[in-house]
Motif scaffolding. Structure first.
Motif, mmCIF file in Angstrom:
data_model
loop_
_atom_site.group_PDB
_atom_site.id
_atom_site.type_symbol
_atom_site.label_atom_id
_atom_site.label_comp_id
_atom_site.label_asym_id
_atom_site.label_seq_id
_atom_site.Cartn_x
_atom_site.Cartn_y
_atom_site.Cartn_z
ATOM 1 N N GLN A 170 19.935 -5.789 1.158
ATOM 2 C CA GLN A 170 19.159 -4.838 0.525
ATOM 3 C C GLN A 170 20.437 -3.152 0.685
ATOM 4 O OE1 GLN A 170 16.943 -3.836 -1.220
ATOM 5 N NE2 GLN A 170 15.517 -5.869 -0.964
ATOM 6 N N SER A 171 20.859 -2.354 0.137
ATOM 7 C CA SER A 171 21.134 -1.871 -0.100
ATOM 8 C C SER A 171 20.781 -1.319 1.422
ATOM 9 C CB SER A 171 22.049 -0.918 -0.545
ATOM 10 O OG SER A 171 21.283 0.379 -1.427
ATOM 11 N N SER A 172 21.650 0.183 2.155
ATOM 12 C CA SER A 172 21.114 1.535 2.708
ATOM 13 C C SER A 172 20.395 2.030 2.481
ATOM 14 C CB SER A 172 22.235 1.923 4.017
ATOM 15 O OG SER A 172 23.226 3.207 2.881
ATOM 16 N N SER A 173 20.254 2.488 1.545
ATOM 17 C CA SER A 173 19.169 3.472 0.281
ATOM 18 C C SER A 173 18.170 2.725 0.207
ATOM 19 C CB SER A 173 20.150 4.106 -0.369
ATOM 20 O OG SER A 173 20.283 3.662 -1.349
ATOM 21 N N ALA A 174 18.384 1.207 0.224
ATOM 22 C CA ALA A 174 17.060 1.005 -0.854
ATOM 23 C C ALA A 174 15.812 0.937 0.224
ATOM 24 C CB ALA A 174 17.699 -1.043 -0.639
ATOM 25 N N THR A 175 14.238 0.131 -0.861
ATOM 26 C CA THR A 175 13.904 1.007 -0.484
ATOM 27 C C THR A 175 12.412 -0.501 -0.281
ATOM 28 O OG1 THR A 175 13.402 2.855 0.108
ATOM 29 C CG2 THR A 175 11.481 2.086 0.305
ATOM 30 N N GLU A 176 11.874 -0.882 0.455
ATOM 31 C CA GLU A 176 11.103 -2.469 0.201
ATOM 32 C C GLU A 176 10.282 -2.097 -0.865
ATOM 33 O OE1 GLU A 176 10.421 -4.397 3.839
ATOM 34 O OE2 GLU A 176 12.554 -4.807 3.937
ATOM 35 N N GLY A 177 9.697 -2.910 -1.872
ATOM 36 C CA GLY A 177 8.228 -3.343 -1.848
ATOM 37 C C GLY A 177 6.960 -2.698 -1.144
ATOM 38 N N PRO A 178 6.234 -2.033 -1.808
ATOM 39 C CA PRO A 178 4.712 -1.795 -1.218
ATOM 40 C C PRO A 178 4.279 -2.539 -0.416
ATOM 41 C CG PRO A 178 4.071 -2.014 -3.543
ATOM 42 C CD PRO A 178 5.815 -2.349 -3.279
ATOM 43 N N ILE A 179 3.904 -1.961 1.040
ATOM 44 C CA ILE A 179 3.142 -3.247 2.074
ATOM 45 C C ILE A 179 1.865 -3.235 1.841
ATOM 46 C CG2 ILE A 179 2.635 -2.409 4.401
ATOM 47 C CD1 ILE A 179 5.278 -1.310 5.151
ATOM 48 N N ARG A 180 1.542 -4.288 1.714
ATOM 49 C CA ARG A 180 0.323 -4.806 1.111
ATOM 50 C C ARG A 180 -0.627 -5.680 2.394
ATOM 51 N NH1 ARG A 180 -0.212 -2.950 -4.354
ATOM 52 N NH2 ARG A 180 1.999 -3.780 -5.455
ATOM 53 N N ASN A 181 -0.377 -6.422 3.003
ATOM 54 C CA ASN A 181 -0.642 -7.211 4.274
ATOM 55 C C ASN A 181 -0.394 -6.965 5.647
ATOM 56 O OD1 ASN A 181 -2.345 -8.582 2.116
ATOM 57 N ND2 ASN A 181 -0.321 -9.253 1.094
ATOM 58 N N ILE A 182 -1.163 -6.576 6.008
ATOM 59 C CA ILE A 182 -0.829 -6.136 7.287
ATOM 60 C C ILE A 182 -1.494 -6.885 7.945
ATOM 61 C CG2 ILE A 182 -0.810 -4.426 9.453
ATOM 62 C CD1 ILE A 182 -0.326 -2.493 7.434
ATOM 63 N N VAL A 183 -1.218 -7.878 9.687
ATOM 64 C CA VAL A 183 -1.520 -8.687 10.396
ATOM 65 C C VAL A 183 -1.322 -8.066 11.532
ATOM 66 C CG1 VAL A 183 0.289 -10.572 10.129
ATOM 67 C CG2 VAL A 183 -2.409 -10.759 10.201
ATOM 68 N N PHE A 184 -2.677 -7.961 12.168
ATOM 69 C CA PHE A 184 -2.911 -8.355 13.585
ATOM 70 C C PHE A 184 -2.693 -9.513 14.348
ATOM 71 C CE2 PHE A 184 -2.960 -3.844 16.221
ATOM 72 C CZ PHE A 184 -2.833 -4.922 17.807
ATOM 73 N N ALA A 185 -1.733 -9.815 15.722
ATOM 74 C CA ALA A 185 -2.131 -11.501 16.186
ATOM 75 C C ALA A 185 -2.243 -11.285 17.523
ATOM 76 C CB ALA A 185 -0.816 -12.114 15.806
ATOM 77 N N CYS A 186 -2.713 -12.229 17.984
ATOM 78 C CA CYS A 186 -3.301 -12.406 19.549
ATOM 79 C C CYS A 186 -3.331 -13.539 20.046
ATOM 80 C CB CYS A 186 -4.424 -11.325 20.189
ATOM 81 S SG CYS A 186 -6.279 -12.361 19.347
ATOM 82 N N ASP A 187 -3.364 -14.514 21.185
ATOM 83 C CA ASP A 187 -3.212 -15.378 21.282
ATOM 84 C C ASP A 187 -4.633 -16.499 20.765
ATOM 85 O OD1 ASP A 187 -2.759 -18.155 22.623
ATOM 86 O OD2 ASP A 187 -4.394 -17.604 23.672
ATOM 87 N N ALA A 188 -5.769 -15.546 20.451
ATOM 88 C CA ALA A 188 -7.103 -16.048 20.115
ATOM 89 C C ALA A 188 -7.532 -16.114 18.619
ATOM 90 C CB ALA A 188 -8.032 -16.045 21.111
ATOM 91 N N GLY A 189 -6.999 -14.979 18.600
ATOM 92 C CA GLY A 189 -7.404 -13.705 17.226
ATOM 93 C C GLY A 189 -8.807 -13.397 16.898
ATOM 94 N N MET A 190 -9.263 -13.286 17.960
ATOM 95 C CA MET A 190 -10.787 -13.124 18.034
ATOM 96 C C MET A 190 -10.944 -11.906 18.356
ATOM 97 S SD MET A 190 -13.881 -15.633 19.908
ATOM 98 C CE MET A 190 -12.950 -15.079 21.632
ATOM 99 N N GLY A 191 -10.853 -10.721 19.994
ATOM 100 C CA GLY A 191 -11.150 -10.128 20.317
ATOM 101 C C GLY A 191 -9.978 -8.733 21.072
ATOM 102 N N SER A 192 -9.192 -9.043 21.136
ATOM 103 C CA SER A 192 -8.109 -8.131 20.907
ATOM 104 C C SER A 192 -7.072 -7.427 19.629
ATOM 105 C CB SER A 192 -6.996 -8.222 21.955
ATOM 106 O OG SER A 192 -6.130 -10.009 21.749
#
Length: 659
Positions: free
Chosen positions: A386-408
């Motif tokens: 990617q060049s400095s002016s390039a922009t990545e595609g749209p963000i569609r998937n975000i994951v919040f990860a923790c040790d157990a994947g349950m509470g925090s």
């Protein structure tokens, strides 16, 4: 119309071959360390090795008894069984791996030679058939008989498959191995082996190489190495010379982003062994495949003339791995093969670049995108182009990860999800997972700063954001801005204007806590806790979960264990202690407890007034956690909680879960 159908069919075939190759690679690559270990033992201790040791190399006799050594048993038993176990586990977890290994033992003993192809057949077959058998009586076993049925079914079916492998599969695989070996030997004897580059080099760029390399070349190479002490087959695909020549040509005769990035790509390719990084340069100028073919043919011809080879697979295809696996008598030939392949590839690529029309910066980024399309998933190196002016595609998937994947992670994901919805992007998926379950198919990964180092290697192609405050981290606004910028670049629509869908989604989110009626009960809310220390507060919150018969009493110990690894302080006076990932079996049903400490408790240097104990099965507890997250991300709501005089007031703030 016919052309479109043919193109679609060709693409479908390519995808199927890719998937097949990926599956084969999935069995081989996790065990490359074992191959390397075998290669080191072979290079050092066999009779023709650097440090011949009869007891380790398996030659000669000791006290009149022939030495078995390490080399033979490792290649005959250890490596095939590791491959079989990995293949079976890919299909049906550990149970499939065990049955697949038992089945493969029949093939190994029946053939009497290293059975890599047999392992790649029997391992997945054992896992798949065991999975189908388990499905027959799933949910039908009487309580108390599960272990008996599971153990005996796996043992009986494994024994049956071992017999099938011994009498039926081993002769077929042995015949195939012999036939394929004869074909290779025919190519070598007639000087035709270099022609394989005509197929191998294009296959690499199209990500079809795994099916060739791990399905054919590696098994045949191991057999040849066992018999002759080395094999040329290990270098047919792994030689870094052809790719290096192309990148060097771009360094001298390229333009724009391609020229600027070629030097860095060359280091990653040649030293790091990530051949994938030069594929976009070829896709940008498809005629360069001729340079790769010419370089590959030169390298193979050099290896044939010098009778050079490797003792074991070189993976990744780094010059370091190649030299480490070179046989004792092959260093000159191997180095010459790499150097000459690089030189020829460089010369051909230079002519193509100098005579072809110039390319601009955008072509390389577009080629990287095409590469990801061919690969069928995100590439860990595509961002390099990617060049400095390039922009990545749209963000569609975000994951919040923790040790157990349950509470925090669940609460952090809820806060972030609401912020992204409020910004007008309801289609952006925000989920939560345990770090151990992460896969490299997310756009953004959010973790606590203490866990970032564990998550990054599992999701190398994602953007990583670490936070130290789950409820009101300023990093959340940065993520929202990142989503807004990526969407604007992709569609040109002004993201500042909330959509009707966003408003509706936010309204739905406001009422989703109603699904948690069975999770938060009135008796699990205490307005004035007795604890004065963090330890006692965890005991008190966990005790409420035990009293509701939601968890086993030992779950409280797991809550303390979790707190020692990563603190559960969330910000805004809130802590949510919960058990470790390993303690999920101690949970009987989902439940949440809430305790207020008006005077506050010291929580690793942070003041906590609200302790929420969490025990969740699947996603049943997420609705109430979402409500808790919304409340504690709003300082006015926190103030109302602080001033509440009845349990009903507390429950009302969380969506009247008892209504």
């Amino acid at each position: 119309m016919a052309t479109q159908v043919e193109a679609k069919t060709g693409s479908s075939v390519r995808v199927r071959v890719q998937k097949f190759g990926t599956f084969l690679s999935g069995m081989i690559m996790p065990n490359i360390g074992a191959f390397i270990a075998w290669g080191i033992v072979t290079a050092l201790f066999i009779e023709a090795g650097w440090l011949p040791v009869p007891q380790l190399g398996g030659f000669g006799e000791t006290d009149g008894v022939a030495n078995i050594g390490l080399v033979g048993p490792m290649i005959t038993y250890l490596l095939p069984l590791l491959i079989a176990y990995t293949g079976g586990r890919m299909v049906h977890d550990v149970r499939g791996g065990v049955v697949g290994s038992i089945a493969t033992m029949g093939v190994i003993v029946g053939a009497g030679i290293p059975m890599f192809i047999g392992a790649m057949i029997m391992g997945p077959l054992g896992g798949w058939t065991m999975k189908k058998i388990d499905a027959i009586w799933d949910g039908k076993i009487r309580p108390g008989f599960e272990m008996l049925v599971n153990n005996f079914s796996a043992g009986i079916w494994g024994a049956v498959l071992a017999l099938i492998g011994f009498f039926g599969v081993s002769p077929l695989v042995e015949a195939f191995s012999t036939g394929a070996g004869n074909v290779v030997q025919f190519l070598v004897d007639n000087g035709l082996l270099p022609l394989t580059s005509i197929f191998i080099e294009p296959a690499k760029v199209l990500f079809l190489n795994n099916a060739i390399n791990h399905g054919v070349l590696t098994p045949l190479g191991v057999q040849q190495s066992l018999e002759e002490g080395k094999s040329i087959l290990f270098m047919l695909e792994a030689n870094p010379g052809p790719g290096l020549g192309i990148l060097l040509a771009y360094m001298f005769f390229g333009r724009g982003a391609a020229k600027a990035s070629a030097s860095g790509a060359a280091i990653i390719h040649f030293v790091g062994g990530i051949h994938e990084i030069y594929f976009p340069y070829v896709l940008m100028r498809p005629l360069l495949i001729l340079a790769a073919i010419a370089g590959g043919m030169t390298g193979i011809a050099t290896l044939s003339i010098t009778n050079a080879g490797l003792v074991a697979p070189a993976a990744p295809g780094s010059i370091i791995a190649v030299l480490a696996q070179s046989s004792r008598d092959s260093y000159v030939g191997v180095v010459l093969a790499v150097v000459l392949a690089t030189a020829v590839s460089f010369l051909v690529a230079s002519v193509i670049l100098k005579t072809g029309k110039n390319q601009d910066d955008g072509d390389l980024a577009a080629a990287a995108t095409r590469m990801e399309g061919l690969k069928g998933k995100k590439s860990s190196v595509a961002g390099t182009f990617q060049s400095s002016s390039a922009t990545e595609g749209p963000i569609r998937n975000i994951v919040f990860a923790c040790d157990a994947g349950m509470g925090s992670s669940a609460m952090g994901a809820s806060v972030l999800r609401n912020k992204i919805k409020a910004a007008g992007f309801p289609d952006v998926k925000v989920t939560n997972l345990a770090i151990a379950n992460l896969k490299d198919d997310y756009d953004v990964v959010v973790t606590h700063q203490d866990l970032a180092a564990r998550a990054e290697p599992l999701t190398q192609s994602a953007t990583h954001v670490s936070v130290d405050n789950f409820m009101n981290s300023p990093r959340y606004e940065e993520i929202v801005e990142l989503v807004r910028a990526s969407a604007a670049a992709d569609s040109g629509i002004d993201p500042q204007i909330p959509t009707a869908a966003a408003v509706a989604a936010e309204a739905d989110a406001a009422g989703e806590a109603g699904a948690g009626r069975d999770v938060l009960a009135e008796e699990s809310v205490i307005l004035s806790g007795r604890a004065t220390t963090q330890k006692d507060a965890i005991d008190e919150a966990g005790g409420l979960l035990v009293d509701r018969d939601a968890v086993d009493s030992s779950y409280v110990a797991a809550m303390h264990e979790r707190e020692l690894s990563v603190p559960t302080y969330m910000g805004n006076f809130l802590a949510i202690p919960h058990g470790t990932n390993a303690a999920k079996d101690l949970i009987k049903r989902s439940a949440v407890s809430i305790i207020r400490y008006p005077e506050g408790i010291d929580w690793n240097g942070k003041q906590v007034k609200f302790v929420v104990g969490v025990a969740g099965i699947n996603n049943e507890h997420l609705s109430i956690l979402s409500a808790i997250a919304r409340v504690f991300s709003d300082k006015e709501q926190v103030a109302r909680l602080d001033e509440a005089t009845t349990v009903d007031e507390v429950l009302a703030l969380f969506g009247k879960v008892n209504a």
